[in-house]
Design a protein around this motif. Structure first.
Motif, PDB file in Angstrom:
ATOM      1  N   GLU A 505     -28.598  32.645 -13.223  1.00 26.49           N
ATOM      2  CA  GLU A 505     -29.931  32.093 -13.028  1.00 26.49           C
ATOM      3  C   GLU A 505     -29.928  30.585 -13.328  1.00 26.49           C
ATOM      4  O   GLU A 505     -29.335  30.133 -14.312  1.00 26.49           O
ATOM      5  CB  GLU A 505     -30.931  32.793 -13.944  1.00 26.49           C
ATOM      6  N   LYS A 514     -28.494  37.634 -12.404  1.00 27.02           N
ATOM      7  CA  LYS A 514     -29.245  38.649 -11.661  1.00 27.02           C
ATOM      8  C   LYS A 514     -28.340  39.263 -10.603  1.00 27.02           C
ATOM      9  O   LYS A 514     -27.599  38.544  -9.910  1.00 27.02           O
ATOM     10  CB  LYS A 514     -30.494  38.042 -11.017  1.00 27.02           C
ATOM     11  N   GLU A 521     -31.608  42.035 -14.316  1.00 22.22           N
ATOM     12  CA  GLU A 521     -31.149  41.025 -15.261  1.00 22.22           C
ATOM     13  C   GLU A 521     -29.967  41.578 -16.064  1.00 22.22           C
ATOM     14  O   GLU A 521     -30.087  42.612 -16.722  1.00 22.22           O
ATOM     15  CB  GLU A 521     -32.291  40.614 -16.199  1.00 22.22           C
TER      16      GLU A 521
END
Length: 580
Positions: A505, A514, A521
């Motif tokens: 991310e 991700k 996550e």
């Protein structure tokens, strides 16, 4: 039995066969191996009696095998099948093996057993086990277990103690608490010999568990549920049962496998208590109330079939010619979502076609390799990329539980040793460095000890690699080396694991990734050499959930390789790649 192993009596496990077809009359083998034998001999014609032991454990392979054996017995009514267990629900198992009504109508066309399965009870030699419960639920089972051990040592006669906890973290914590107590020679606990028992232990530590208890000592073995049925510890007179175990639960929607601490079943509780009555009358101290045991504890645990990734299961059934998998006679029906997910994965890998049948040659070749289909596809792709020598080494390492040994209290030294093998590309290339070092050491056990490596696991890697090498030659596939070309190597890995891609991310300071497929996550597991390195794009071998969702066995990639490997699965979307 007074015979040499591999002659009249032998065994077969994955990648190892100690039998002689012309001499062996009794063969011990795993349920998974027997299922694979059906690919060449669908009716298992070389066996007249098949005994399935510890059936209550309800593993994925056991449930598959029982369904297949039921199918075989309709064609071979003379085949004798024995299902055995100390705690099985015999009535439900008997009901499963009774012929269905539609079978009875066609009995003339297809031989069907005309009698009901017999239920036999064989009383083994055992001693009385006195059961003790707590009066009130305990707030902390770990502290309660430690306290119970100390109480047994103070109040009970001689005899070893077996404690059931959930996993390595709990066990290490309990061992630490008890060892700290035993270091004070003025206390009675100085006579305790406290030992952990779980699957990641070194051979030396395992041997300590099975060695005779020294005179004047009381052995305390703190174990996972591996000690329930898989092995027997001589000298155990007292059992402390926490009432919990750690189990894997697979979520087919997120594709995440979680390690969850769950209450055990009555069947497991009885197995644990039985460990105390092997050599003399014993006692079992249950850290839960009698009312909970009688009224709330489930009779049996959740079968693996209902909480596992079914990809390997589906391809095995397909290879056996069973196309209607949902209509298969399951002992416990698998979740439809897990079945659909498995079919999707196999289709995306090119192993199944649009009609959900095995493709040729890839599908049939993958079915021949006794590994996870994603690993098998990686191996076959490596033959095209010209790096199969390296990939079968990686596959062999991934097929064993762990090559590393956990050394309690030596984390800093362990991390320093691991760093010596670490490759910037990630864990898979690191394994190649470890394997090379093992070979250069002359396969030395001492070298393994110095480098926090499990010697038995490394020997197994060598054996599995040799078996894979022979299997590829039998399939007519050439073995080639890429000579340190790690880009080619990583492309071969992606060919099997392209669905397991993640991106870091933007502006993430804590290593948050991700998944491309479902935007879950996830984080790189602390055991990975890429932990805290955080490459922008990675592919992982598996996802495990504990306190966070962790990627295990991670390798850094270029995202353009994903489209190259799986144009049917990915398309370019600015700014990131996304699955179709």
């Amino acid at each position: 039995m007074g015979v040499k192993i591999g002659e009249e009596v032998g065994y077969t496990i994955r990648f190892e066969d100690q039998t002689n077809p012309s001499v062996t009359v009794i063969k011990f083998l795993t349920d998974g191996v027997l299922i694979r034998e059906m690919m060449d001999d669908p009716l298992l014609t070389k066996y007249s009696v098949i005994m399935v032991d510890e059936a209550h454990e309800r593993s994925l392979s056991t449930d598959m095998l029982l369904g297949l054996l039921k199918k075989i017995q309709r064609r071979r009514p003379e085949l004798r099948i024995i299902i055995s267990s100390a705690t099985i629900e015999a009535k439900s198992m008997s009901t499963f093996f009774q012929a269905r009504k539609k079978d009875l109508r066609h009995a003339a066309e297809d031989s069907v057993p005309s009698h009901l399965p017999a239920v036999l009870s064989v009383e083994g030699k055992g001693y009385t086990v006195e059961i003790h419960y707590v009066e009130e639920p305990v707030p902390d089972y770990l502290q309660a277990a430690v306290g119970t051990v100390l109480s047994i040592n103070d109040k009970e006669p001689a005899g070893d103690i077996l404690v059931f906890l959930t996993g390595q973290d709990d066990i290490d914590a309990a061992v630490k608490l008890l060892r700290e107590d035993t270091q004070d020679d003025r206390r009675r606990t100085s006579g305790l010999l406290v030992l952990p028992l779980y699957s990641g232990l070194s051979r030396v530590d395992q041997d300590l568990v099975f060695a005779p208890t020294p005179k004047g000592k009381r052995k305390v073995v703190i174990s996972t549920n591996i000690a329930e049925t898989s092995l027997t510890l001589e000298g155990v007179v007292y059992v402390v049962d926490s009432g919990f175990s750690k189990q894997r639960f697979y979520n087919p929607i997120s594709d995440i496998e979680s390690l969850v601490v769950t209450p055990i079943s009555k069947a497991s509780a009885r197995q644990r208590a039985g460990r105390a009555g092997r050599i003399q009358p014993g006692k079992c101290f249950r850290l839960y109330t009698e009312e909970y045991f009688l009224k709330e504890m489930p009779t049996e645990g959740i079968p693996e079939m209902q909480r596992s990734n079914l990809v390997s299961c589906v391809i095995q059934l397909k290879a056996l010619g069973i196309d209607n998998i949902l209509g298969f006679d399951w002992l416990a029906s698998p979740p439809p979502e897990a079945m659909v997910r498995a079919l999707e994965v196999l289709y995306s890998l090119g192993i199944l076609d649009e009609d959900a049948k095995l493709t040729s040659p890839i599908g049939y070749q993958v079915a021949e390799i006794p590994l996870d289909p994603m690993i098998s596809k990686m191996i076959l792709s490596a033959c095209n990329f010209g790096c199969s020598e390296e990939i079968i080494t990686i596959a062999a390492v991934l097929s064993v539980q762990s090559i590393w040994v956990s050394m309690w209290g030596a984390q800093k030294e362990f991390d320093e040793v691991k760093l010596r093998f670490a490759a910037a590309e990630g864990d898979h290339v690191t394994y190649l460095n470890v394997y090379k070092g093992f070979l250069n050491s002359g396969k030395s056990s001492q070298w393994c000890y110095k480098n926090y490596l499990n010697y038995q696991a490394m020997k197994k890697v060598v054996d599995v690699r040799e078996q894979l090498s022979r299997l590829l030659r039998r399939l007519g596939l050439a073995l080639k080396s890429c000579e340190k070309d790690t880009q080619i190597l990583r492309k071969a890995i992606i060919a099997g694991f392209f669905a397991n891609s993640c991106h870091l991310e933007e502006y993430s300071h804590n290593g948050l990734y991700k998944t491309v497929r479902s935007s879950e996550e996830v984080y790189i597991h602390p055991s990975s050499v890429l932990f805290r390195v955080n490459p922008k794009w990675v592919v992982y071998h598996s996802l495990v959930s504990t306190n966070k969702h962790y990627m295990r066995n991670v390798i850094a990639i270029d995202p353009s390789w994903l489209i190259e490997a799986a144009p049917h699965f990915y398309q370019v979307r600015t700014p990131n790649l996304a699955p179709c």
